[in-house]
Design a protein around this motif. Sequence first.
Motif, short mmCIF file in Angstrom:
data_model
loop_
_atom_site.label_atom_id
_atom_site.label_comp_id
_atom_site.label_asym_id
_atom_site.label_seq_id
_atom_site.Cartn_x
_atom_site.Cartn_y
_atom_site.Cartn_z
N THR A 1 0.80 -1.23 0.00
CA THR A 1 0.00 0.00 0.00
C THR A 1 0.83 1.27 0.00
OG1 THR A 1 -0.09 0.04 2.42
CG2 THR A 1 -1.83 -1.18 1.29
N THR A 2 2.14 1.15 0.02
CA THR A 2 2.98 2.33 0.20
C THR A 2 3.64 2.84 -1.08
OG1 THR A 2 4.93 0.98 0.71
CG2 THR A 2 3.51 1.62 2.55
N GLY A 3 3.63 2.03 -2.12
CA GLY A 3 4.28 2.45 -3.35
C GLY A 3 5.78 2.25 -3.35
N VAL A 4 6.32 1.59 -2.32
CA VAL A 4 7.76 1.39 -2.22
C VAL A 4 8.27 0.48 -3.33
CG1 VAL A 4 9.59 0.37 -0.81
CG2 VAL A 4 7.90 1.89 0.23
N ARG A 5 7.47 -0.51 -3.68
CA ARG A 5 7.93 -1.50 -4.67
C ARG A 5 7.61 -1.05 -6.10
NH1 ARG A 5 5.55 -7.07 -2.30
NH2 ARG A 5 6.54 -7.90 -4.18
N LEU A 6 7.99 0.15 -6.41
CA LEU A 6 7.78 0.68 -7.76
C LEU A 6 8.54 -0.15 -8.77
CD1 LEU A 6 8.04 4.52 -7.10
CD2 LEU A 6 5.97 3.21 -7.61
N GLY A 7 7.95 -0.37 -9.92
CA GLY A 7 8.60 -1.13 -10.97
C GLY A 7 8.25 -2.60 -10.95
N GLU A 8 7.64 -3.07 -9.86
CA GLU A 8 7.22 -4.47 -9.80
C GLU A 8 5.78 -4.59 -10.28
OE1 GLU A 8 8.38 -7.07 -6.52
OE2 GLU A 8 9.26 -5.31 -5.56
N ASN A 9 5.47 -5.74 -10.83
CA ASN A 9 4.12 -5.98 -11.34
C ASN A 9 3.22 -6.39 -10.19
OD1 ASN A 9 1.85 -6.55 -12.82
ND2 ASN A 9 2.71 -8.32 -13.89
N LEU A 10 2.74 -5.40 -9.43
CA LEU A 10 1.94 -5.68 -8.23
C LEU A 10 0.46 -5.47 -8.50
CD1 LEU A 10 4.09 -4.10 -5.36
CD2 LEU A 10 3.85 -6.49 -5.96
N HIS A 11 -0.10 -6.22 -9.45
CA HIS A 11 -1.53 -6.16 -9.67
C HIS A 11 -2.25 -6.86 -8.51
CE1 HIS A 11 -1.37 -10.35 -10.93
NE2 HIS A 11 -0.37 -10.02 -11.74
N ARG A 12 -3.54 -6.72 -8.45
CA ARG A 12 -4.30 -7.21 -7.29
C ARG A 12 -4.13 -8.71 -7.09
NH1 ARG A 12 -9.22 -9.47 -6.01
NH2 ARG A 12 -10.02 -8.87 -3.96
N GLY A 13 -4.10 -9.48 -8.18
CA GLY A 13 -3.95 -10.92 -8.03
C GLY A 13 -2.67 -11.30 -7.32
N ARG A 14 -1.58 -10.62 -7.67
CA ARG A 14 -0.30 -10.93 -7.02
C ARG A 14 -0.32 -10.49 -5.56
NH1 ARG A 14 5.95 -9.19 -8.52
NH2 ARG A 14 6.83 -9.94 -6.57
N LYS A 15 -0.85 -9.31 -5.28
CA LYS A 15 -0.91 -8.84 -3.89
C LYS A 15 -1.68 -9.81 -3.00
CE LYS A 15 -0.71 -3.86 -4.93
NZ LYS A 15 -1.46 -2.59 -4.85
N GLU A 16 -2.83 -10.24 -3.49
CA GLU A 16 -3.65 -11.15 -2.68
C GLU A 16 -2.98 -12.52 -2.56
OE1 GLU A 16 -6.24 -10.30 -0.92
OE2 GLU A 16 -5.93 -8.27 -1.68
N THR A 17 -2.30 -12.95 -3.61
CA THR A 17 -1.59 -14.23 -3.55
C THR A 17 -0.47 -14.16 -2.51
OG1 THR A 17 -2.07 -14.76 -5.86
CG2 THR A 17 -0.19 -15.87 -4.86
N GLU A 18 0.30 -13.09 -2.51
CA GLU A 18 1.38 -12.95 -1.53
C GLU A 18 0.82 -12.91 -0.12
OE1 GLU A 18 4.82 -10.61 -4.14
OE2 GLU A 18 3.71 -9.53 -2.59
N ALA A 19 -0.19 -12.07 0.12
CA ALA A 19 -0.72 -11.91 1.47
C ALA A 19 -1.37 -13.19 1.99
CB ALA A 19 -1.73 -10.76 1.50
N GLU A 20 -2.16 -13.85 1.14
CA GLU A 20 -2.85 -15.06 1.61
C GLU A 20 -1.87 -16.21 1.82
OE1 GLU A 20 -5.93 -17.11 3.13
OE2 GLU A 20 -5.89 -14.99 2.55
N SER A 21 -0.85 -16.30 0.98
CA SER A 21 0.15 -17.35 1.13
C SER A 21 0.93 -17.16 2.43
CB SER A 21 1.12 -17.34 -0.06
OG SER A 21 0.43 -17.59 -1.27
N ILE A 22 1.30 -15.92 2.73
CA ILE A 22 2.02 -15.64 3.98
C ILE A 22 1.14 -15.96 5.17
CG2 ILE A 22 2.95 -13.76 5.40
CD1 ILE A 22 3.80 -12.47 2.65
N ALA A 23 -0.12 -15.54 5.13
CA ALA A 23 -1.03 -15.82 6.24
C ALA A 23 -1.18 -17.33 6.45
CB ALA A 23 -2.40 -15.19 5.97
#
Length: 367
Positions: free
Chosen positions: A278-300
Amino acid sequence: MCLRAGWGHGPSPPAATWRRKDGPKDMAKNQKSAQEREELLDNIKADFDARLAKLAADPDEWVTFIETVARFGAQYTLHNQFLLLMQAEERQMNPTFFLPFGNRQATSGWRKHGRSVRKGEKAFYVWAPIKRRPSEEEAARWEAEGRKVARDERGRPAIQVVGFRLSPTFDLSQTDGDPFEVPSVRQARHIKVSGGLLPQLLEGDDLTGAYDDIVKLIKDAGYAFDLAAPGTGYLGSANGVTVTGPGVRQVLVRDDVSAAQRTKTTLHELAHIRCEHTTGVRLGENLHRGRKETEAESIAHLVCRALGLDSRAYTDAYVLGWANGDMDLVKECAQTVLRVAKAILADLNPAVGPAEPADDGDTLADQ
């Protein structure tokens, strides 16, 4: 919510035979020929690429991968996860817990726990960091290439990782000796919460004792945290939401879900924060919603499993076609998941966090 498939063929990783009489043979005495080493590295890379390709091609394979990683508690990096799986599959075994042989003083590895590797057992191998102080010439070359070189208070190149080597390690099933219980965050937290009792989790309940600590980690990151009625404000129809904007840094979680779901959802939102979604720190990465949710749910899912909470990974984030066969994207995502899950587990119980490699190479390597 947030606003190598196959099995590589070819030579196996080198097998070292350990003798209980005088400890492990020096690795130099077991070195392969240059050609054999090259073939081994080619085999490892081919298997790594094949596994990445399989993950990238089929969303279901990602779920299977996360379930497999959960057994190891996110202790290893992506390269070492794949390397251990490659060797375990070849031997048709399900590994439990790895440690190296241990030094002569019995202060590390299996020897520290009063166990010894049985004679004739074949070592598993992981990538271990090589640490030393680079020369000024090396440091100058690296800096000219744009690589950052750490320096000590005297301006000298500091001792740092300069490469990696294959390091032997053994599974619990390959050892004999004193009783050994696999260490876990779940163990330590249950001991803390219930005086040593390890009760079976009841459906809907959360007996991990981790919820308050997870909330604290969110607040420590600078976010307000509140339970809210479904549909309230930013929450909408979601179980939880992380909101970042002008004057707003807030996490909301539904107040009508079970205790187990509340903990899982709170972990999911902490994962969004730790992943900088949510911070914009990872500029340049392909952080579409599917990837964000995949990362967060996998970590959880990984952290919940390590805590002993029966948490099944949702499938909606994986069927969005977030990877579309992009192997680099899958690799980046997997590395992020392992790194962030490991950090959260260490923060929830630092004393039982995943082992880090020691400078002398005696502990389990973690590339």
